[in-house]
Design a protein around this motif. Structure first.
Motif, mmCIF file in Angstrom:
data_model
loop_
_atom_site.group_PDB
_atom_site.id
_atom_site.type_symbol
_atom_site.label_atom_id
_atom_site.label_comp_id
_atom_site.label_asym_id
_atom_site.label_seq_id
_atom_site.Cartn_x
_atom_site.Cartn_y
_atom_site.Cartn_z
ATOM 1 N N LEU A 1 104.822 12.605 53.882
ATOM 2 C CA LEU A 1 105.637 14.065 54.035
ATOM 3 C C LEU A 1 104.749 15.143 54.732
ATOM 4 N N ASP A 2 103.408 15.263 54.584
ATOM 5 C CA ASP A 2 102.511 16.080 55.349
ATOM 6 C C ASP A 2 102.798 15.786 56.954
ATOM 7 N N LEU A 3 102.722 14.248 57.253
ATOM 8 C CA LEU A 3 102.895 13.907 58.484
ATOM 9 C C LEU A 3 104.201 14.129 59.098
ATOM 10 N N ALA A 4 105.408 14.226 58.101
ATOM 11 C CA ALA A 4 106.626 14.443 58.810
ATOM 12 C C ALA A 4 106.715 15.995 59.106
ATOM 13 N N LEU A 5 105.945 16.977 58.044
ATOM 14 C CA LEU A 5 106.151 18.372 58.379
ATOM 15 C C LEU A 5 105.191 18.833 59.661
ATOM 16 N N LEU A 6 104.086 18.118 60.044
ATOM 17 C CA LEU A 6 103.427 18.607 61.043
ATOM 18 C C LEU A 6 104.302 19.152 62.397
ATOM 19 N N PRO A 7 105.132 18.263 62.981
ATOM 20 C CA PRO A 7 105.986 18.740 64.104
ATOM 21 C C PRO A 7 106.623 20.051 63.819
ATOM 22 N N PRO A 8 107.432 20.001 62.831
ATOM 23 C CA PRO A 8 108.294 21.358 62.718
ATOM 24 C C PRO A 8 107.246 22.344 62.318
ATOM 25 N N VAL A 9 106.281 22.396 61.538
ATOM 26 C CA VAL A 9 105.328 23.495 61.291
ATOM 27 C C VAL A 9 104.750 23.893 62.856
ATOM 28 N N ALA A 10 104.095 22.957 63.501
ATOM 29 C CA ALA A 10 103.566 23.074 64.814
ATOM 30 C C ALA A 10 104.652 23.980 65.824
ATOM 31 N N GLY A 11 105.907 23.423 65.754
ATOM 32 C CA GLY A 11 106.739 24.183 66.388
ATOM 33 C C GLY A 11 107.050 25.443 66.037
ATOM 34 N N LEU A 12 107.350 25.673 64.835
ATOM 35 C CA LEU A 12 107.261 27.198 64.248
ATOM 36 C C LEU A 12 106.351 28.182 64.641
ATOM 37 N N ILE A 13 104.789 27.381 64.506
ATOM 38 C CA ILE A 13 103.703 28.462 64.953
ATOM 39 C C ILE A 13 104.086 28.642 66.418
ATOM 40 N N GLY A 14 104.339 27.638 67.245
ATOM 41 C CA GLY A 14 104.291 28.035 68.708
ATOM 42 C C GLY A 14 105.496 29.060 68.792
ATOM 43 N N TRP A 15 106.869 28.867 68.241
ATOM 44 C CA TRP A 15 107.759 29.811 68.397
ATOM 45 C C TRP A 15 107.279 31.069 68.105
ATOM 46 N N ALA A 16 106.946 31.353 66.775
ATOM 47 C CA ALA A 16 106.532 32.475 66.505
ATOM 48 C C ALA A 16 105.430 33.383 67.359
ATOM 49 N N THR A 17 104.402 32.539 67.579
ATOM 50 C CA THR A 17 103.234 33.058 68.269
ATOM 51 C C THR A 17 103.728 33.513 69.774
ATOM 52 N N ALA A 18 104.570 32.731 70.410
ATOM 53 C CA ALA A 18 105.134 33.085 71.799
ATOM 54 C C ALA A 18 105.893 34.294 71.516
ATOM 55 N N GLN A 19 106.929 34.188 70.387
ATOM 56 C CA GLN A 19 107.667 35.565 70.355
ATOM 57 C C GLN A 19 106.677 36.728 70.241
ATOM 58 N N LEU A 20 105.827 36.663 69.492
ATOM 59 C CA LEU A 20 104.955 37.731 69.121
ATOM 60 C C LEU A 20 104.034 38.252 70.626
ATOM 61 N N SER A 21 103.582 37.301 71.275
ATOM 62 C CA SER A 21 103.006 37.687 72.699
ATOM 63 C C SER A 21 103.742 38.223 73.751
ATOM 64 N N VAL A 22 105.059 37.649 73.456
ATOM 65 C CA VAL A 22 105.851 38.033 74.868
ATOM 66 C C VAL A 22 106.503 39.446 74.476
ATOM 67 N N ARG A 23 106.996 39.596 73.417
ATOM 68 C CA ARG A 23 107.530 40.930 72.779
ATOM 69 C C ARG A 23 106.303 41.907 73.378
ATOM 70 N N ARG A 24 105.098 41.672 72.886
ATOM 71 C CA ARG A 24 104.112 42.621 72.806
ATOM 72 C C ARG A 24 104.006 42.843 74.560
ATOM 73 N N TRP A 25 103.954 41.768 75.260
ATOM 74 C CA TRP A 25 103.898 42.155 76.860
ATOM 75 C C TRP A 25 104.958 42.979 77.506
ATOM 76 N N LEU A 26 106.172 42.588 76.804
ATOM 77 C CA LEU A 26 107.400 43.372 77.337
ATOM 78 C C LEU A 26 107.387 44.948 77.085
ATOM 79 N N LYS A 27 106.504 45.358 76.093
ATOM 80 C CA LYS A 27 106.387 46.837 75.735
ATOM 81 C C LYS A 27 106.111 47.594 76.974
ATOM 82 N N ARG A 28 105.540 46.979 77.847
ATOM 83 C CA ARG A 28 105.179 47.939 79.263
ATOM 84 C C ARG A 28 106.290 48.086 79.964
ATOM 85 N N LEU A 29 107.429 47.382 79.843
ATOM 86 C CA LEU A 29 108.650 47.600 80.633
ATOM 87 C C LEU A 29 109.590 48.385 79.819
ATOM 88 N N PRO A 30 110.232 49.451 80.515
ATOM 89 C CA PRO A 30 110.989 50.462 79.756
ATOM 90 C C PRO A 30 112.333 49.700 79.330
#
Ligand SMILES: Nc1ncnc2c1ncn2[C@@H]1O[C@H](COP(=O)(O)OP(=O)(O)O)[C@@H](O)[C@H]1O
Ligand SMILES: [Mg+2]
Lengths: 224, 287
Positions: B258-287
């Motif tokens: 079960l843990d092994l099966a959860l690794l890909p979705p959890v990694a995908g979620l970590i990647g998705w959420a981290t990318a969302q946050l980093s890009v949104r923070r960067w976009l703050k500089r645009l009007p």
């Protein structure tokens, strides 16, 4: 309708502090459905005014009203939808280098959520209108400067925007192409689009007489 | 041609090229492998701990031979006087019979050894000197220290589990940092395209979503590869550990599937959420 009221714009200087004002005390109104030439020497502030009009820049002071919406930094969430009603021809084209001419022109429609089947005829027709039939699949680097400019123009008008701003759109066109482009812009204007064209070509202004807004040193020196 | 056209249509930021197809998934695969080993270590330690803690309830036992049964009080006195001993209590003969009944049946006439239970103040103490001193006072007394070893192993298993969970948290933290760096590099290389899309009316959510979907997909793919590599590794380890965890365990059934099966979705979620946050923070500089 575009209304500037005591608008000032200050670009940040490279050291991060506020630089001098590039635009000062701009107050003017462009009525809905008008056609306006934006004139002035290089560095007078034409591009800056257009950047304010298409919301790539927010004023550092004063009130800016675009398409009946007061533009405020605290209402940023409303800006993307407003931008999608504005067509822009950038001075430096700003095409995406890895997208074909077709995909560059289709981009604003796709951003607006148009379906692939419904946007195809519009994009094809627009490319034919600017004389680029047969070049749909060419990448920007495979096109001449004038052809790239026409792709940029097609992208700006394909959404049938309520406001169209063009920054020196004839800079890379020969005089025949320039006249054809202006015919296109005046045709859109007759269909109801408010059009603002920055240029320093007096020849073109003489061929298409219209009210002009003249800038000098970031201030309006003539309007009418 | 139509295929190429629609492929680019779905990727106007050119992210397939901007976000490298190999570096990020490779790093995530390595981290997923570490996470899988840590998870398996934690699960394994938990199983060992559970098994050993059953035995540990017996603590340390002292046996007096039947002929010395009368010396119980003397033994208790000697043991309680020792500074290492926390408590010493006799196991009464009724309970002894109860404990032994499954093995011996009802045999009231059988002479039973007298038994006491000890608790030591410190598990790390060597029980041998206690046994020697006790045998000096009550000849034939024997000390059964099996319980000490069991308790020590259970404590070890608990700390192994703690370390494994700490490793897991560390791996997740490094994954977030790696994704953030990859996202920033992707944003930097597509800065102009982002500004063009922004000027054409793309929303922050649209731009951040394109990055997040791409990075989430790369991270999930990397984690899938890492989990796949982990399977034979863990099967071999579990084979070695099986005798400790109760003998006849098939390596395949012992894996934390079960843990092994959860690794890909959890990694995908970590990647998705981290990318969302980093890009949104960067976009703050645009009007
Ligand atoms: N991004 C920028 N950062 C700092 N200063 C700028 C920037 N863009 C324009 N300016 C300054 O604003 C003034 C007006 O420039 P611009 O609007 O490009 O004029 P024009 O289009 O009429 O040539 C110039 O002095 C220019 O140096
Ligand atoms: Mg300019």
């Amino acid at each position: 309708m575009v209304r500037f009221t005591a608008v000032g714009l200050r670009y940040p200087s490279p050291d991060g502090r506020a630089g001098p004002e590039a635009l000062s005390d701009l107050t003017f109104t462009l009525p809905e459905g008008s056609f306006t030439w934006l004139l002035g020497a290089s560095g007078a502030g034409k591009s800056s005014v257009l950047r304010l009009m298409h919301l790539a820049q927010l004023p550092t002071r004063g009130d800016l009203e675009v398409l009946d919406t007061l533009v405020r930094p605290e209402r940023r969430a409303a800006l993307p939808a407003l931008r999608r009603r504005i067509g822009v021809v950038f001075q430096d084209f700003r095409l995406l280098p890895y997208l074909s001419a077709f995909d560059n022109v289709a981009l604003p429609l796709r951003l607006a959520g148009r379906s692939e089947s419904s946007l195809r005829p519009d994009v094809t027709e627009m490319l034919r209108w600017v004389g680029l039939q047969g070049k749909e699949l060419s990448l920007p680097q495979q096109l001449s400067g004038g052809e790239q400019q026409r792709v940029a123009i097609a992208r700006a008008v394909v959404t049938r925007p309520a406001l169209l701003v063009a920054d020196e759109p004839t800079g890379n066109l020969d005089s025949l192409q320039a006249r054809r482009l202006l015919a296109l812009l005046t045709q859109m204007n007759r269909l109801g689009t408010t059009v603002v064209v920055a240029t320093h070509s007096e020849e073109l202004v003489a061929q298409f007489p219209a009210p002009s807004l003249v800038l000098d040193g970031g201030r309006v020196v003539h309007h009418g | 041609m139509a295929e190429r056209r629609s492929r680019y249509a779905r990727d106007p930021l050119g992210l397939k090229r901007a976000l490298s197809d190999r570096l990020l998934p490779g790093l995530v695969a390595a981290m997923a492998l570490l996470a899988a080993i840590a998870l398996a270590g934690s699960r394994g330690a938990e199983a060992l701990k559970d098994r050993w803690q059953h035995g540990a309830a017996a603590a340390v036992t002292v046996q007096l031979p039947p002929e010395q049964a009368g010396q119980m009080d003397r033994a208790l006195e000697v043991l309680r006087a020792m500074p290492e001993v926390a408590s010493a209590v006799p196991v009464d003969s009724d309970r002894m019979r109860q404990l032994l009944r499954p093995w011996l049946g009802e045999v009231p006439s059988l002479p039973l050894p007298a038994v006491l239970e000890l608790r030591l103040k410190n598990l790390a103490l060597d029980p041998a000197p206690i046994a020697e001193r006790l045998a000096g006072a009550v000849p034939g007394a024997e000390l059964e220290s099996h319980g000490i070893w069991v308790a020590r192993l259970a404590a070890l298993a608990r700390s192994v589990q703690g370390v494994a969970l700490a490793v897991l948290a560390l791996v997740a933290g490094v994954a977030v940092a790696v994704v953030a760096v990859a996202t920033r590099a992707g944003v930097a290389s597509r800065r102009q395209a982002i500004e063009i899309l922004h000027d054409l009316g793309a929303t922050q959510g649209d731009i951040a979503g394109r990055f997040a979907r791409r990075i989430g997909l790369l991270a999930a793919g990397g984690a899938l590869a890492g989990a796949a590599i982990a399977v034979p590794t863990l099967a071999a380890l579990s084979n070695l550990a099986a005798p400790l965890a109760g003998g006849e365990v098939q390596p395949w059934t012992a894996l934390p599937w079960l843990d092994l099966a959860l690794l890909p979705p959890v990694a995908g979620l970590i990647g998705w959420a981290t990318a969302q946050l980093s890009v949104r923070r960067w976009l703050k500089r645009l009007p």
